[in-house]
Design a protein around this motif. Structure first.
Motif, PDB file in Angstrom:
ATOM      1  N   LEU A 406       0.845  -1.197   0.000  1.00 14.27           N
ATOM      2  CA  LEU A 406       0.000   0.000   0.000  1.00 14.27           C
ATOM      3  C   LEU A 406       0.875   1.240   0.000  1.00 14.27           C
ATOM      4  O   LEU A 406       1.720   1.422   0.875  1.00 14.27           O
ATOM      5  N   LEU A 407       0.680   2.122  -0.980  1.00 14.68           N
ATOM      6  CA  LEU A 407       1.445   3.359  -1.077  1.00 14.68           C
ATOM      7  C   LEU A 407       0.731   4.522  -0.388  1.00 14.68           C
ATOM      8  O   LEU A 407       1.330   5.260   0.387  1.00 14.68           O
ATOM      9  N   HIS A 408      -0.567   4.660  -0.677  1.00  7.68           N
ATOM     10  CA  HIS A 408      -1.315   5.776  -0.090  1.00  7.68           C
ATOM     11  C   HIS A 408      -2.810   5.536  -0.317  1.00  7.68           C
ATOM     12  O   HIS A 408      -3.210   4.882  -1.289  1.00  7.68           O
ATOM     13  N   THR A 409      -3.626   6.069   0.593  1.00  5.33           N
ATOM     14  CA  THR A 409      -5.079   5.995   0.462  1.00  5.33           C
ATOM     15  C   THR A 409      -5.696   7.370   0.690  1.00  5.33           C
ATOM     16  O   THR A 409      -5.402   8.014   1.697  1.00  5.33           O
ATOM     17  N   PHE A 410      -6.492   7.813  -0.273  1.00  5.03           N
ATOM     18  CA  PHE A 410      -7.315   9.015  -0.097  1.00  5.03           C
ATOM     19  C   PHE A 410      -8.677   8.583   0.418  1.00  5.03           C
ATOM     20  O   PHE A 410      -9.270   7.627  -0.098  1.00  5.03           O
ATOM     21  N   LYS A 411      -9.197   9.290   1.409  1.00  2.00           N
ATOM     22  CA  LYS A 411     -10.547   9.045   1.888  1.00  2.00           C
ATOM     23  C   LYS A 411     -11.359  10.315   1.677  1.00  2.00           C
ATOM     24  O   LYS A 411     -11.014  11.380   2.193  1.00  2.00           O
ATOM     25  N   THR A 412     -12.426  10.196   0.909  1.00  2.00           N
ATOM     26  CA  THR A 412     -13.255  11.347   0.596  1.00  2.00           C
ATOM     27  C   THR A 412     -14.650  10.874   0.232  1.00  2.00           C
ATOM     28  O   THR A 412     -14.883   9.680   0.068  1.00  2.00           O
ATOM     29  N   LYS A 413     -15.555  11.793   0.118  1.00  2.00           N
ATOM     30  CA  LYS A 413     -16.905  11.472  -0.336  1.00  2.00           C
ATOM     31  C   LYS A 413     -17.041  11.949  -1.771  1.00  2.00           C
ATOM     32  O   LYS A 413     -17.121  13.140  -2.049  1.00  2.00           O
ATOM     33  N   PHE A 414     -17.023  10.989  -2.698  1.00  2.00           N
ATOM     34  CA  PHE A 414     -17.135  11.342  -4.109  1.00  2.00           C
ATOM     35  C   PHE A 414     -18.564  11.797  -4.397  1.00  2.00           C
ATOM     36  O   PHE A 414     -19.523  11.059  -4.143  1.00  2.00           O
ATOM     37  N   ILE A 415     -18.705  12.990  -4.938  1.00  2.00           N
ATOM     38  CA  ILE A 415     -20.032  13.565  -5.168  1.00  2.00           C
ATOM     39  C   ILE A 415     -20.514  13.363  -6.600  1.00  2.00           C
ATOM     40  O   ILE A 415     -21.639  13.741  -6.936  1.00  2.00           O
ATOM     41  N   GLN A 416     -19.666  12.801  -7.434  1.00  2.00           N
ATOM     42  CA  GLN A 416     -20.053  12.513  -8.820  1.00  2.00           C
ATOM     43  C   GLN A 416     -19.143  11.427  -9.362  1.00  2.00           C
ATOM     44  O   GLN A 416     -18.113  11.103  -8.757  1.00  2.00           O
ATOM     45  N   PRO A 417     -19.485  10.825 -10.494  1.00  2.44           N
ATOM     46  CA  PRO A 417     -18.637   9.781 -11.077  1.00  2.44           C
ATOM     47  C   PRO A 417     -17.238  10.298 -11.405  1.00  2.44           C
ATOM     48  O   PRO A 417     -17.041  11.497 -11.632  1.00  2.44           O
ATOM     49  N   VAL A 418     -16.286   9.402 -11.416  1.00  3.80           N
ATOM     50  CA  VAL A 418     -14.901   9.772 -11.720  1.00  3.80           C
ATOM     51  C   VAL A 418     -14.426   8.994 -12.945  1.00  3.80           C
ATOM     52  O   VAL A 418     -14.989   7.965 -13.319  1.00  3.80           O
ATOM     53  N   LEU A 419     -13.360   9.509 -13.553  1.00  6.26           N
ATOM     54  CA  LEU A 419     -12.729   8.891 -14.712  1.00  6.26           C
ATOM     55  C   LEU A 419     -11.278   8.561 -14.382  1.00  6.26           C
ATOM     56  O   LEU A 419     -10.614   9.340 -13.686  1.00  6.26           O
ATOM     57  N   PRO A 420     -10.745   7.431 -14.867  1.00  5.89           N
ATOM     58  CA  PRO A 420      -9.306   7.201 -14.740  1.00  5.89           C
ATOM     59  C   PRO A 420      -8.554   8.336 -15.439  1.00  5.89           C
ATOM     60  O   PRO A 420      -8.946   8.760 -16.537  1.00  5.89           O
ATOM     61  N   ALA A 421      -7.511   8.830 -14.811  1.00  2.55           N
ATOM     62  CA  ALA A 421      -6.795   9.986 -15.360  1.00  2.55           C
ATOM     63  C   ALA A 421      -5.302   9.728 -15.341  1.00  2.55           C
ATOM     64  O   ALA A 421      -4.764   9.139 -14.389  1.00  2.55           O
ATOM     65  N   PHE A 422      -4.626  10.211 -16.406  1.00  3.23           N
ATOM     66  CA  PHE A 422      -3.185  10.033 -16.547  1.00  3.23           C
ATOM     67  C   PHE A 422      -2.586  11.343 -17.035  1.00  3.23           C
ATOM     68  O   PHE A 422      -3.144  12.005 -17.923  1.00  3.23           O
ATOM     69  N   MET A 423      -1.455  11.691 -16.483  1.00  2.00           N
ATOM     70  CA  MET A 423      -0.754  12.912 -16.893  1.00  2.00           C
ATOM     71  C   MET A 423       0.693  12.542 -17.179  1.00  2.00           C
ATOM     72  O   MET A 423       1.381  11.958 -16.339  1.00  2.00           O
TER      73      MET A 423
END
Length: 500
Positions: A406-423
């Protein structure tokens, strides 16, 4: 008629051969056991003969001693008589040895070599034709779906030693529940399975479910099918959206490549076209490109937002994919973003995106970013990063794709759908992503006094968990999960143990 006669002749021939083999085995066993009895008789006779020889010598010696004693009684000289008495005494002291040699070293009893074939006789009386094997029972709790492999386990309702192989059949389907009689996919067959567990490897989870059924076989017949079982193999499959990617990114199949010249060339061509009289540009003056035009619903990323998104959004459930950077890269980010992620926005610098950022400029670093806040991660930069997004629980976790650390975990309340993103930027060559890989998780804990572990696995849509405490955690190399909430439960346990 001819076929019937031929088959009957073959069966009779096989029957004769089997009985001849059985008679041969019985005759060999008889000869072997008879030889054992004869060898035991020979051994005993030899021991008795040796004892008889020794006893005969002892009797002769006793006779000589008796004669010497009688002669000693006639001696008149006191000194000579004393010497004779000492000699007799010395000879008599060995008399107990004579008594011992008179005991038989071998008895005539041979009953310990008797046999009792009553059980074998009952077995022979039960000889009959081979029955058709019963249908196996698939052990759902022993089945496991992992990393594009499926392990299927089964058992027989009653023990059957006559079974010599099993036939495993499977097919992919998008229909949940019991298999349909007719399906768009045909059954595939794995023959000659010798044990009651088999692992299918090299699969691609491009269907939501897989059907399985088993048949048992003996030398004579193939049994009925087991009750079929449907296992979930649903994976999160997506492609990169080339229509809205930055002009400096080449998106081809399952990779994205940084190309600093591409955007400049296309902008130059576009500028020349704008200076024209409004007609269509000449084909000879335009450079062909593999990029599709931007869709009406989304503008192409521009400026310093060297971004490409996945073409499928996540609105619920738990989903996993992996990213692997090839050699010569300088920096890249991987994460998720809302659909309203701006065309000038950079991953991790807005409240609508979350990511892990890898940088190899001057000094290698790994950081978690969200809402323009950066948290440095004091772990080695992995060759690949796994992303597990669970919208239902509001968790976004990143893992070392090789060992599942495990590297890191974000905990949040997603308010809408998300998309995989790459930069991608500055010299990176390729990013390959794996979107058809599901994994199960086993967290192994160690204490100084011994090893304990936390096992979280899914079984046919149900989750079972067993937990043993420990002071620190590491993740094993072969980790697998295929049911929602399991990874999150493990992550929660890991975070809780780190705090304590």
């Amino acid at each position: 008629m001819d076929s019937q006669k031929s088959n009957t002749s073959q069966v009779l021939s096989d029957l004769e051969e089997e009985f001849d083999t059985l008679f041969s085995i019985l005759y060999e066993m008889k000869e072997s056991m008879a030889n054992t009895v004869k060898q035991e008789q020979t051994r005993k006779m030899q021991e008795l003969q040796n004892q008889l020889t020794q006893s005969s010598g002892a009797l002769e010696s006793s006779g000589e001693l008796l004669a010497f004693a009688n002669n000693a009684m006639l001696i008149r000289d006191g000194e000579d008589f004393t010497k004779a008495a000492k000699h007799i005494r010395d000879r008599v002291t060995v008399a107990p040895a004579f008594r011992h040699t008179m005991k038989l070293k071998a008895t005539a009893n041979m009953s310990y070599l008797m046999v009792d074939f009553s059980e074998e006789r009952r077995m022979l009386e039960k000889l009959s034709f081979l029955p058709v094997p019963r249908a196996p029972e698939i052990d759902v709790t022993g089945c496991l779906v992992t990393d594009n492999t499926v392990t299927v386990a089964w058992r027989m309702p009653v023990e059957d030693s006559k079974i010599d192989r099993y036939i495993l059949e499977y097919r992919k389907t998008n229909h949940e529940g019991l298999p349909r009689v007719k399906d768009e996919n045909c059954w595939e067959v794995v023959d000659d399975v010798k044990v009651t567990k088999f692992t299918l490897t090299g699969l691609k989870f491009d269907s939501e479910f897989m059907n399985f059924r088993i048949r048992a076989c003996n030398k004579a017949a193939v049994g009925d099918y087991s009750d079929p079982v449907t296992l979930e193999t649903r994976a999160f499959n997506f492609n990169l959206d080339a229509t809205s990617s930055h002009l400096n990114l080449k998106v081809e199949d399952q990779r994205v490549e940084w190309d600093p010249q591409s955007g400049k060339l296309e902008s130059k061509v576009k500028g020349k076209e704008n200076k024209g009289s409004g007609g269509t540009a000449s084909p000879s003056r335009t450079r062909p490109t593999s990029r599709a035009p931007a869709p009406r619903g989304r503008d192409r990323f521009t400026g310093e937002s060297y971004t490409v998104l996945g073409d499928k959004s996540i609105s619920s459930g738990q989903h996993y994919w992996e990213v692997k950077a090839m050699k010569d890269y300088k920096s890249y980010s991987v994460g998720v973003a809302y659909k309203n992620f701006g065309k000038f926005d950079q991953l991790g610098k807005t409240n609508s995106s979350w990511c892990i950022h890898v940088n190899t400029w001057l000094q290698t670093s790994l950081a978690a970013k969200h809402n323009n806040k950066t948290k440095s991660l004091e772990v080695p930069v992995p060759d690949g990063i796994g992303v597990c997004c669970d919208l239902d629980r509001g968790q976004l976790s990143f893992y070392n794709a090789e060992n599942k650390q495990l590297l890191h975990t974000f905990k949040t309340k997603f308010i809408q759908p998300v998309l995989p993103a790459f930069m991608v930027s500055f010299g990176i060559t390729h990013i390959c992503y794996r979107m058809d890989r599901m994994f199960s998780l086993r967290m192994y804990h160690y204490l100084r006094g011994g090893a304990h572990y936390l096992s979280l696995e899914a079984e046919s849509g149900r989750m079972t968990a067993s937990y043993l405490h420990s002071s620190w955690v590491f993740f094993s190399k072969n980790l697998h999960v295929f049911s929602p909430n399991i990874l999150n439960a493990a992550t929660d346990a890991y975070q809780q143990k780190r705090k304590s």
